[in-house]
Design a protein around this motif. Structure first.
Motif, PDB file in Angstrom:
ATOM      1  N   GLU A 106     -25.056  21.182 -24.823  1.00  7.70           N
ATOM      2  CA  GLU A 106     -24.511  19.893 -25.245  1.00  7.70           C
ATOM      3  C   GLU A 106     -24.579  19.699 -26.757  1.00  7.70           C
ATOM      4  O   GLU A 106     -23.592  19.344 -27.382  1.00  7.70           O
TER       5      GLU A 106
ATOM      6  N   THR B 113     -18.780  29.509 -14.303  1.00  3.54           N
ATOM      7  CA  THR B 113     -18.854  29.382 -15.765  1.00  3.54           C
ATOM      8  C   THR B 113     -19.260  30.707 -16.405  1.00  3.54           C
ATOM      9  O   THR B 113     -18.837  31.014 -17.521  1.00  3.54           O
TER      10      THR B 113
ATOM     11  N   ASP C 244     -14.436  13.898 -16.109  1.00  4.49           N
ATOM     12  CA  ASP C 244     -15.214  15.016 -16.649  1.00  4.49           C
ATOM     13  C   ASP C 244     -16.683  14.892 -16.246  1.00  4.49           C
ATOM     14  O   ASP C 244     -17.545  15.546 -16.799  1.00  4.49           O
TER      15      ASP C 244
ATOM     16  N   TYR D 271     -19.202  21.824 -16.523  1.00  2.73           N
ATOM     17  CA  TYR D 271     -18.784  23.036 -17.248  1.00  2.73           C
ATOM     18  C   TYR D 271     -17.727  23.815 -16.464  1.00  2.73           C
ATOM     19  O   TYR D 271     -16.903  24.514 -17.056  1.00  2.73           O
TER      20      TYR D 271
ATOM     21  N   ASP E   6     -14.605  22.093 -17.446  1.00  3.39           N
ATOM     22  CA  ASP E   6     -14.209  22.563 -18.782  1.00  3.39           C
ATOM     23  C   ASP E   6     -13.496  23.912 -18.711  1.00  3.39           C
ATOM     24  O   ASP E   6     -12.424  24.094 -19.289  1.00  3.39           O
TER      25      ASP E   6
ATOM     26  N   ARG F 186     -10.080  23.750 -16.890  1.00  5.15           N
ATOM     27  CA  ARG F 186      -9.045  23.057 -17.686  1.00  5.15           C
ATOM     28  C   ARG F 186      -8.686  23.861 -18.932  1.00  5.15           C
ATOM     29  O   ARG F 186      -7.519  23.964 -19.302  1.00  5.15           O
ATOM     30  N   ARG F 187      -9.681  24.454 -19.593  1.00  9.28           N
ATOM     31  CA  ARG F 187      -9.410  25.210 -20.811  1.00  9.28           C
ATOM     32  C   ARG F 187      -8.517  26.412 -20.543  1.00  9.28           C
ATOM     33  O   ARG F 187      -7.650  26.756 -21.361  1.00  9.28           O
TER      34      ARG F 187
END
Ligand SMILES: *Cc1c(COP(=O)(O)O)cnc(C)c1O
Ligand SMILES: [Zn+2]
Length: 425
Positions: free
Chosen positions: A29, A259, A301, A325, A328, A331-332
């Motif tokens: 974070e 992840t 999120d 995560y 994240d 989506r990324r």
């Protein structure tokens, strides 16, 4: 505790632990760094800590010269360089197989299966446990522990037995009998708790704080444990001939695996081991425990915890630590997250068995069935090269198919009866 501003050479030389290329723990974070230790939460913001590295010279040739196990990637993991001299279960280098028949059934033109049922205790959890044990040994622990949805219990009990360590494993008492027995046989301490995984996880977190020499692989040494999942990404890339697939579908429980597969692909790209070509990561959940898929669908999120109710018990984590995560990464990379009913999970298991001769546990059924759904929804591109992660063995979740499959006919021991049954099939 001394705090590091960045991963510096002095931090590296002052660390009392030999954890190979690992140099510090870094907060996901806020980026705050702490020295390598059995820590999992940032002292500043309570965010999750992750291993930070200073990688040496790792090449395709140096990896290829290594053993046929995850230890071929030891230069990229938080383990000592002589990790192989300690007894362990040596997971990894499971087969990556072409899946043309499953592909034809799903409408995918270029499909592979990464078959992690071939690990020592028949699931991908052997990877994370092997790395956690190697790190825990360096950090001075002597007992290997975990809260588990099943496969982790097997892997911890087996790895501890092989290392000559005691183990303490906590499971929800509703677990599949096969997973209870395949843990109990290693003769560690096994506590069946009258509660769900999230209850068991809370109890384990309390115990970890009370017992200095107990390494709970997915609690107090979680940063090291989690790195083991990178090896799934590494192997897929190496086995494809040192390149990344265009799409990969990963089952999601805590979300750690997804992840770290993503992280493994990124590291290989950054280190020049593969071309950093674009790829999309897809997540798969069972509808009865789909908090990450729900957050994805609703555009959040953050994750709203749920109370799990699904036959996919290995994925039944209602409050997934790495859920944000996962969102994240998906989506990324331009992926998506889908979810399927228990009936679809069983259909997925049977489809994979019928087309590829691979018998997966419920998590594999989730992956196959979710892939089908995401193709139908136009999220997965049928023309792009795709890899499905099949993370556990169907022999551990026989209940899922019991009553759904069985003998074609049960007949008296006469040739007439056999011929009749064959004629009627
Ligand atoms: C634990 C497990 C997963 C998911 O792992 P996370 O890293 O917690 O998301 C997937 N498949 C199987 C078979 C598992 O046992
Ligand atoms: Zn922080």
């Amino acid at each position: 505790m001394s705090l590091l501003a960045d991963v510096s050479a002095s931090a590296a030389t002052s660390t009392p632990f030999d954890l190979g290329p690992a140099r510090a723990l870094s907060c996901r974070e806020c980026g705050h760094q702490v020295p390598l230790a059995a820590e999992f939460a940032c002292p500043q913001c309570f965010g999750p800590l992750e291993v930070a590295y200073d990688f040496g010279d790792v090449t395709r040739a140096s990896i290829e010269a290594g053993p046929r196990s995850i230890w071929r990637y030891r230069g990229l993991l938080p383990v000592p360089s002589d990790v192989r001299s300690h007894p362990n279960t040596e997971p990894g280098m499971t087969r990556l197989i072409r899946a043309d028949r499953l592909g034809a059934a799903l409408g995918l033109r270029n499909l592979w299966i990464k078959d992690d049922t071939g690990n020592p205790t028949h699931s991908f959890k052997d990877r994370v446990v092997a790395v956690a044990l190697a790190a825990a040994r360096q950090l001075g622990f002597t007992v290997l522990c975990c809260p588990s949805t099943g496969n982790l219990a097997n892997a911890v009990a087996a790895a501890a037995a092989r290392a000559g360590w005691d183990s303490v494993v906590l499971i929800p008492k509703s677990l599949e009998q096969a997973k209870v027995l395949t843990t109990a046989v290693y003769d560690g301490t096994l506590l069946a708790v009258d509660g769900n995984y999230d209850d068991v996880n809370r109890l384990a977190t309390e115990l970890a704080a009370e017992h200095e020499d107990w390494a709970f692989v997915n609690v107090n040494v979680r940063p090291y444990y989690a790195e083991g999942s990178k090896t799934l990404g590494y192997e897929v890339a190496e086995q494809l001939g040192w390149r990344l697939p265009e799409q990969i579908v990963v089952p999601v429980a805590s979300g750690s695996q997804l992840t770290k597969v993503d992280k493994g692909f990124q590291e290989f790209g950054r280190l020049g081991l593969v071309e950093p070509t674009p790829y999309a990561v897809f997540g798969a959940q069972a509808t009865g425990c789909s908090p990450v898929a729900k957050a994805y669908d609703e555009g959040h999120d953050w994750i709203q915890p749920v109370r799990p109710d699904t036959i996919a018990r290995s994925l039944a984590i209602g409050n997934p630590a790495d859920g944000p995560y996962v969102l994240d990464a998906v989506r990324r990379t331009g992926g998506a997250i889908g979810h399927v009913s228990d009936a679809e999970v069983v259909d997925g298991i049977r489809l994979l068995a019928r087309t590829e001769g691979v018998f997966a546990e419920t998590a594999g059924g989730v992956t196959v069935a979710t892939t089908k759904k995401l193709i139908e929804a136009g999220k997965i591109d049928p023309d792009a090269e795709t890899v499905l992660l099949i993370t556990g063995d169907g022999l551990k979740t026989l209940d899922a198919v019991a009553g759904q499959v069985g003998p074609t006919a049960t007949v008296p021991s006469t040739s007439a009866a056999v011929r009749e049954a064959l004629a009627n099939r």
